[in-house]
Write a protein that holds these residues in place. Structure first.
Motif, short mmCIF file in Angstrom:
data_model
loop_
_atom_site.label_atom_id
_atom_site.label_comp_id
_atom_site.label_asym_id
_atom_site.label_seq_id
_atom_site.Cartn_x
_atom_site.Cartn_y
_atom_site.Cartn_z
N LEU A 175 51.15 12.00 -19.58
CA LEU A 175 52.34 12.22 -18.77
C LEU A 175 52.30 11.48 -17.44
N ALA A 176 51.25 10.67 -17.21
CA ALA A 176 51.11 9.95 -15.94
C ALA A 176 52.34 9.10 -15.66
N ARG A 177 52.73 9.04 -14.40
CA ARG A 177 53.85 8.21 -13.97
C ARG A 177 53.38 6.77 -13.83
N PRO A 178 54.29 5.79 -13.88
CA PRO A 178 53.87 4.39 -13.69
C PRO A 178 53.21 4.16 -12.33
N GLU A 179 53.64 4.93 -11.31
CA GLU A 179 53.17 4.69 -9.95
C GLU A 179 52.11 5.68 -9.48
N ARG A 180 51.86 6.75 -10.24
CA ARG A 180 50.92 7.77 -9.77
C ARG A 180 50.47 8.64 -10.93
N PRO A 181 49.38 9.40 -10.72
CA PRO A 181 48.96 10.36 -11.76
C PRO A 181 49.95 11.51 -11.88
N TYR A 182 49.89 12.17 -13.03
CA TYR A 182 50.60 13.44 -13.23
C TYR A 182 49.84 14.50 -12.45
N LEU A 183 50.56 15.33 -11.70
CA LEU A 183 49.88 16.26 -10.79
C LEU A 183 50.33 17.69 -11.04
N ILE A 184 49.35 18.58 -11.23
CA ILE A 184 49.63 19.99 -11.43
C ILE A 184 49.00 20.79 -10.30
N LEU A 185 49.65 21.88 -9.93
CA LEU A 185 49.15 22.81 -8.93
C LEU A 185 48.63 24.06 -9.63
N ASN A 186 47.60 24.65 -9.07
CA ASN A 186 47.12 25.93 -9.59
C ASN A 186 46.86 26.88 -8.43
N GLY A 240 47.12 9.03 9.50
CA GLY A 240 47.22 10.32 8.80
C GLY A 240 47.31 10.09 7.30
N VAL A 241 46.71 10.97 6.53
CA VAL A 241 46.65 10.78 5.08
C VAL A 241 48.06 10.75 4.50
N ASP A 242 48.38 9.67 3.83
CA ASP A 242 49.66 9.46 3.16
C ASP A 242 49.46 9.82 1.69
N LEU A 243 49.99 10.96 1.28
CA LEU A 243 49.71 11.45 -0.08
C LEU A 243 50.26 10.55 -1.18
N PRO A 244 51.49 10.00 -1.08
CA PRO A 244 51.91 9.06 -2.12
C PRO A 244 50.97 7.86 -2.25
N ARG A 245 50.54 7.31 -1.12
CA ARG A 245 49.60 6.18 -1.15
C ARG A 245 48.27 6.60 -1.75
N ALA A 246 47.82 7.81 -1.42
CA ALA A 246 46.55 8.29 -1.95
C ALA A 246 46.59 8.40 -3.47
N LEU A 247 47.69 8.94 -4.00
CA LEU A 247 47.81 9.08 -5.45
C LEU A 247 47.93 7.72 -6.12
N GLU A 248 48.66 6.80 -5.50
CA GLU A 248 48.74 5.45 -6.04
C GLU A 248 47.36 4.81 -6.09
N TRP A 249 46.58 4.99 -5.03
CA TRP A 249 45.23 4.44 -4.97
C TRP A 249 44.36 5.01 -6.10
N ARG A 276 40.94 3.82 -9.42
CA ARG A 276 39.99 4.65 -10.18
C ARG A 276 40.51 5.01 -11.57
N GLY A 277 41.71 4.59 -11.92
CA GLY A 277 42.24 4.89 -13.24
C GLY A 277 42.53 6.36 -13.47
N ILE A 278 42.78 7.11 -12.40
CA ILE A 278 43.04 8.55 -12.50
C ILE A 278 44.47 8.76 -12.97
N ARG A 279 44.64 9.44 -14.10
CA ARG A 279 45.97 9.65 -14.68
C ARG A 279 46.48 11.08 -14.54
N SER A 280 45.60 12.02 -14.22
CA SER A 280 46.02 13.41 -14.05
C SER A 280 45.18 14.05 -12.97
N VAL A 281 45.84 14.88 -12.15
CA VAL A 281 45.18 15.53 -11.01
C VAL A 281 45.56 17.00 -11.01
N LEU A 282 44.57 17.85 -10.82
CA LEU A 282 44.77 19.28 -10.59
C LEU A 282 44.54 19.54 -9.11
N CYS A 283 45.55 20.04 -8.41
CA CYS A 283 45.39 20.39 -7.00
C CYS A 283 45.23 21.90 -6.88
#
Length: 261
Positions: free
Chosen positions: A40-51, A172-181, A186-193
Motif C-alpha cells: 500500500l506504499a505511496r509513490p512518494e512515501r511509505p504507508y503509515l499506520i498509527l497505534n 525543525g524536523v519536516d515529517l513529509p521530507r523524513a518519510l520521503e527520505w 532506506r527502501g522503507i515502504r511501511s511505518v508503524l508510529c
C-alpha cells in the motif's frame, strides 16, 4: 510463506472475538498475519499506520506512560503489528518515557519477519528536534537492529552499540521530507508510529497517517491527560471501520481512510 499463512506463526497468542465485519472466533496472530502493508506504499512515501491504547474516557497515558492501560492481549497486538512493517517511529517524549528496547525482542518473531519477506529487525525511527534522548536505553545499548534519528540539533550522538544514523533538518524536523527520505534512502515502504500524541497529531495534520489501530481498554481514569492525538488539528475527518475485535471487554479497532478525506 506468505504473510497470510498462519500455520507457522510463532509464539503465544490470545483468543479474540471478531465483531466486525464477519463475526467469529480468531486470535491476534491470525488476524494480523494477513496484513500486507508494504503493497500500500505511496509513490512518494511509505504507508503509515498509527497505534495507540486509550481508556474509555480518552486517556492515552497514566503517569506519563501508556503501558498500564492495555492488557497482555493489547501488548501482543502491538508486538505483532511490529512484525508487519518495515519501520517503527516514535517521538522523543515517548522514547524518554518508555525507554524502548529492541523493537522486536522475540527472536522467533524476528525469524517470522524474515519468512514473510521483511528485514530481521524493523528500522527504529526517532523524531527529536533537540536530540535529548535516553542514550542508556536498551534500544541503543543492545546492538540489535538499526536506528535513524531525525533532528534539528547540530549535536553528535554518543557512541552506541546499536548503529545510529542522524538525519538533520536544521529548521525543525519536516515529517513529509523524513518519510520521503525513508522510502528513497532506506527502501522503507511501511511505518508503524507509536506516538506520542504530539507526533500523531503532526502526522495527521500533514495528511501522512493512513490508518489507526486503536485499543479501547475497559478502564476509566479521569483527571487530565493526553489524548491519542494532540495539537492544533484540522476539521473533523470521517474514517472507515475496517475491523473490530473484542477480548474481556477490551476493544481493538482498525480504522482506514485517515489520509483520503
Amino acid at each position: 510463506m506468505s504473510a497470510g499463512d498462519s500455520s507457522r506463526i510463532p509464539g503465544e497468542t490470545h483468543p479474540v472475538r471478531r465483531l466486525f465485519p464477519d463475526a467469529g472466533d480468531t486470535t491476534v496472530a491470525e488476524q494480523l498475519a494477513g496484513l500486507e502493508l508494504n503493497a500500500l506504499a505511496r509513490p512518494e512515501r511509505p504507508y503509515l499506520i498509527l497505534n495507540f491504547v486509550t481508556t474509555i474516557d480518552g486517556r492515552a497515558a497514566i503517569d506519563g506512560k501508556s503501558g498500564g492501560i492495555g492488557s497482555r492481549t493489547d501488548m501482543e497486538m502491538l508486538q505483532r503489528l511490529r512484525t508487519r512493517v518495515d519501520a517503527v517511529m516514535i517521538g522523543a517524549g515517548t522514547m524518554r518515557a518508555e525507554h524502548y528496547g529492541r523493537i522486536v525482542s522475540d527472536p522467533d518473531l524476528r525469524a517470522y519477519r524474515e519468512r514473510t519477506g521483511l528485514a530481521h529487525d524493523p528500522l527504529a525511527v526517532i523524531v527529536s528536534n533537540r536530540m535529548e534522548l535516553p542514550w542508556d536505553a536498551s534500544l541503543f545499548t543492545n546492538g540489535g537492529g538499526r536506528v535513524i534519528v531525525f533532528t534539528a540539533s547540530p549535536d553528535e550522538p554518543p557512541e552506541t552499540a546499536t548503529p545510529v544514523t542522524v538525519v538533520r533538518h536544521p529548521e525543525g524536523v519536516d515529517l513529509p521530507r523524513a518519510l520521503e527520505w525513508l522510502l528513497e534512502e532506506r527502501g522503507i515502504r511501511s511505518v508503524l508510529c507509536e506516538g506520542g500524541p504530539t507526533l500523531h497529531g503532526r502526522l495527521r495534520e500533514s495528511g501522512l497517517a493512513d490508518e489507526l489501530f486503536l485499543t479501547i481498554a475497559p478502564k476509566i481514569a479521569g483527571g487530565e491527560g493526553p489524548r491519542i492525538l494532540e495539537g492544533a488539528l484540522p476539521e473533523v475527518d470521517d474514517v472507515e471501520l475496517a475491523w473490530l475485535l473484542e477480548s474481556q471487554g477490551e476493544l481493538y479497532a482498525r480504522y482506514r481512510g485517515m489520509s483520503d478525506n
